[in-house]
Design an enzyme around this catalytic site. Structure first.
Site, PDB file in Angstrom:
ATOM      1  N   LYS A 171       0.854  -1.189   0.000  1.00 41.38           N
ATOM      2  CA  LYS A 171       0.000   0.000   0.000  1.00 41.38           C
ATOM      3  C   LYS A 171       0.891   1.240   0.000  1.00 41.38           C
ATOM      4  CE  LYS A 171      -1.682   3.228   2.503  1.00 41.38           C
ATOM      5  NZ  LYS A 171      -1.900   4.232   1.516  1.00 41.38           N
ATOM      6  N   GLU A 246       9.371   2.259  10.784  1.00 45.55           N
ATOM      7  CA  GLU A 246      10.367   3.331  10.618  1.00 45.55           C
ATOM      8  C   GLU A 246       9.608   4.642  10.628  1.00 45.55           C
ATOM      9  OE1 GLU A 246      13.450   3.229  10.833  1.00 45.55           O
ATOM     10  OE2 GLU A 246      13.686   1.057  10.698  1.00 45.55           O
ATOM     11  N   CYS A 280      13.648  11.334   6.248  1.00 46.83           N
ATOM     12  CA  CYS A 280      13.615  11.080   7.698  1.00 46.83           C
ATOM     13  C   CYS A 280      15.014  11.147   8.293  1.00 46.83           C
ATOM     14  CB  CYS A 280      12.925   9.755   8.014  1.00 46.83           C
ATOM     15  SG  CYS A 280      13.546   8.403   7.044  1.00 46.83           S
ATOM     16  N   GLU A 379       9.540  16.892  14.451  1.00 43.00           N
ATOM     17  CA  GLU A 379       9.942  16.674  13.061  1.00 43.00           C
ATOM     18  C   GLU A 379       9.121  17.587  12.152  1.00 43.00           C
ATOM     19  OE1 GLU A 379       9.075  12.908  11.032  1.00 43.00           O
ATOM     20  OE2 GLU A 379      11.152  12.941  10.363  1.00 43.00           O
TER      21      GLU A 379
HETATM   22  P1  ADP Z   1       3.578  10.510   5.705  1.00 33.80           P
HETATM   23  O1  ADP Z   1       2.591  11.631   5.608  1.00 33.80           O
HETATM   24  O2  ADP Z   1       4.936  10.918   6.142  1.00 33.80           O
HETATM   25  O3  ADP Z   1       3.592   9.624   4.499  1.00 33.80           O
HETATM   26  P2  ADP Z   1       1.757   8.930   7.301  1.00 33.80           P
HETATM   27  O4  ADP Z   1       2.061   8.242   8.582  1.00 33.80           O
HETATM   28  O5  ADP Z   1       0.627   9.869   7.254  1.00 33.80           O
HETATM   29  O6  ADP Z   1       3.136   9.619   6.930  1.00 33.80           O
HETATM   30  O7  ADP Z   1       1.540   7.861   6.163  1.00 33.80           O
HETATM   31  C1  ADP Z   1       2.402   6.771   5.922  1.00 33.80           C
HETATM   32  C2  ADP Z   1       1.623   5.646   5.295  1.00 33.80           C
HETATM   33  O8  ADP Z   1       0.695   5.147   6.268  1.00 33.80           O
HETATM   34  C3  ADP Z   1       0.787   6.074   4.092  1.00 33.80           C
HETATM   35  O9  ADP Z   1       0.805   5.042   3.128  1.00 33.80           O
HETATM   36  C4  ADP Z   1      -0.586   6.254   4.701  1.00 33.80           C
HETATM   37  O10 ADP Z   1      -1.620   6.131   3.755  1.00 33.80           O
HETATM   38  C5  ADP Z   1      -0.614   5.126   5.725  1.00 33.80           C
HETATM   39  N1  ADP Z   1      -1.609   5.309   6.800  1.00 33.80           N
HETATM   40  C6  ADP Z   1      -2.134   6.460   7.254  1.00 33.80           C
HETATM   41  N2  ADP Z   1      -3.045   6.234   8.242  1.00 33.80           N
HETATM   42  C7  ADP Z   1      -3.084   4.898   8.422  1.00 33.80           C
HETATM   43  C8  ADP Z   1      -3.807   4.019   9.299  1.00 33.80           C
HETATM   44  N3  ADP Z   1      -4.672   4.478  10.193  1.00 33.80           N
HETATM   45  N4  ADP Z   1      -3.591   2.686   9.191  1.00 33.80           N
HETATM   46  C9  ADP Z   1      -2.699   2.200   8.304  1.00 33.80           C
HETATM   47  N5  ADP Z   1      -1.990   2.961   7.456  1.00 33.80           N
HETATM   48  C10 ADP Z   1      -2.154   4.294   7.505  1.00 33.80           C
END
Ligand code: ADP
Length: 476
Positions: A171, A246, A280, A379
């Site tokens: 994903k 990570e 990061c 961050e």
């Molecule tokens: P960033 O904005 O730095 O990419 P996020 O933590 O928002 O960090 O997103 C990282 C990944 O996690 C993305 O692929 C996002 O769609 C996914 N993600 C966000 N919310 C959830 C959740 N509740 N459960 C699983 N995956 C999530």
């Protein structure tokens, strides 16, 4: 064209899609990408599950051939896919092409890993009994990736997972699906069984959450923000899934009085601002000893104010746009917070106009900051860094370690004894001496301490610690 998800070897559409827009040129739509529903995600997990017994025991040569095919094509198409990556994420073309090449190298490395199988055979303490210790695949793994490395992070999770016999549901981040889709398309033509790799693009709360909750998914490897990582950790650990996270960083670069000033400036500019500071491992805290402080600040401010910001495909440009509107808003908020907290904005921090509409932010350098300020603790994930004064080596080390994060830490010094001491005492997963805090190799472990990481390391041979499980067999 609507780009579809890859489920069980078929391209599957959806009623919902997301428009992928170029942050260097908001008038350019790269494509429309299907958003998987919860049912699509279930189907992807089921496909991976159905393929998992077969792929786990596929011969090392079969795994090698599949991964090597993907690596070869990524390397051959690095310029074309780098252009796509630069357009969807906003990093400049040379960085984007290098990232695609890195993805190719990673697949090649893990092709090799799939034939480097091993194990131990030992004598039992009982007579006439042999003991074997071997490693096996986990089964189905869910890989959740962020937007800042749209192909390298999907590659280093996917290649490692497949090399060790796991089946995958990937994903990618919602805002950068094109590079992951291109990777999936290559994998779909590789000699790999249908369903061994599945792509489910879509929202974190729908696709990501489903992966984390589903009992058929034995392991979750996630890279993203600390709050999301924490959320996943609760759900995944409760149901006993294996977990690798990570997350954030607030990486220090220490500059001592005896540093080579030119080396220190290059490390700081590269570490803090290249890739628009959206790494990061970025050096967002520059901790500088007082004897070199004023020379360092003057030279750095001059260099940073001359950085050319603009369209990621313009060969003159050194810093591409911020990746999207939310990130831009967050960067601007932190620039205001820094000023309100009393740090001095030495240069940058303003939006700049370019011929195309994009999220162009001149890199912001704060000086005379305090490590207790929010700009030094949280961050920001953008082209914003702060310089913090330090009295001596011990003070600089204490400041470097005074953070909730622990991913990467760097020092610029010509003293062997300070370099050795820093290497031993920095509370970080990775230490850099006279090098930027960002920029890592693919054949060695990647990961951090404290709130930056959770679970076994990624990359290199150490990737097997997450992607395999140990079995001890007794043969009488
Ligand atoms: P960033 O904005 O730095 O990419 P996020 O933590 O928002 O960090 O997103 C990282 C990944 O996690 C993305 O692929 C996002 O769609 C996914 N993600 C966000 N919310 C959830 C959740 N509740 N459960 C699983 N995956 C999530």
């Amino acid at each position: 064209m609507v780009y579809k998800n890859l489920i069980g070897g078929d391209w599957v559409g959806s009623d919902r899609f997301r428009r992928n827009v170029n942050p260097s040129d908001l008038d350019e739509v790269i494509g429309e990408y299907a958003q998987a529903t919860a049912a699509d995600t279930d189907a992807a997990i089921a496909s991976a599950h159905a393929a998992s017994d077969g792929w786990a025991v596929a011969s090392p040569q079969a795994k090698f051939d599949a991964l090597d095919f993907v690596g070869t094509e990524l390397l051959a198409r690095a310029d074309e896919l780098g252009n796509l990556l630069a357009r969807e994420e906003g990093k400049i073309l040379i960085e984007a092409v290098a990232e695609v090449r890195r993805a190719g190298q990673i697949f090649k490395f893990f092709a090799g890993e799939s034939v480097r199988t091993g194990g131990e055979q030992l004598a039992s303490i009982r007579e006439g009994v042999d003991v074997e210790v071997t490693r096996e695949a986990l089964g189905v793994v869910g890989l959740i990736t962020p937007w800042n490395f749209p192909i390298a992070i999907p590659a280093w999770k996917t290649a490692a997972a497949l090399a060790h016999g796991n089946c995958v549901v990937l994903k990618p981040a919602d805002s950068v699906p094109a590079s992951a889709w291109a990777l999936a398309e290559i994998i779909s033509r590789s000699p790999m069984p249908r369903g061994a790799f599945n792509l489910a693009m879509g929202r974190g709360r729908v696709v990501g959450q489903r992966l984390v909750e589903d009992a058929r998914v034995a392991g979750i490897s996630f890279t993203g923000s600390t709050p999301t990582g924490r959320l996943l950790r609760t759900t995944a650990t409760e149901r006993g899934a294996k977990l690798q996270l990570e997350m954030g960083g607030k990486n220090p670069l220490v500059v001592l009085d005896d540093a080579n000033l030119d080396v220190a400036i290059e490390c700081a500019v590269n570490g803090a601002f290249f890739s628009t500071g959206q790494r990061c491992t970025a050096s967002s805290r520059l901790i500088v000893q007082k004897g070199i402080y004023s020379r360092f600040v003057a030279a750095l401010a001059k260099r940073v104010s001359n950085l050319r910001v603009g369209h990621a495909l313009d060969p003159e440009v050194q810093i591409g746009p911020v990746t999207d509107e939310d990130q831009l808003r967050q960067n601007l908020e932190y620039i205001k917070i820094g000023q309100d907290e009393g740090a001095r904005l030495a240069c940058g921090g303003d939006l700049v106009d370019r011929p195309t509409r994009g999220f162009f932010l001149q890199p912001a350098l704060f000086v005379d900051a305090d490590n207790a300020m929010r700009i030094a603790r949280e961050e920001i994930f953008g082209p914003v860094a702060c310089v913090i004064p330090a009295d001596d080596f011990e003070h600089a080390l204490a400041l470097a370690n005074d953070t909730p994060f622990g991913l990467s830490a760097g020092i610029c010094t010509t003293s062997l004894s300070y370099a050795r001491s820093f290497k031993r005492r920095a509370l970080a997963g990775m230490v850099m001496v006279n090098l930027p805090t960002a920029g890592v190799d693919y054949h060695v472990p990647f990961g951090g301490r404290k709130q930056s990481s959770f679970g076994p390391r990624e990359q290199g041979s150490h990737a097997r610690d997450f992607f395999t499980i140990v079995k001890t067999s007794y043969i009488g």
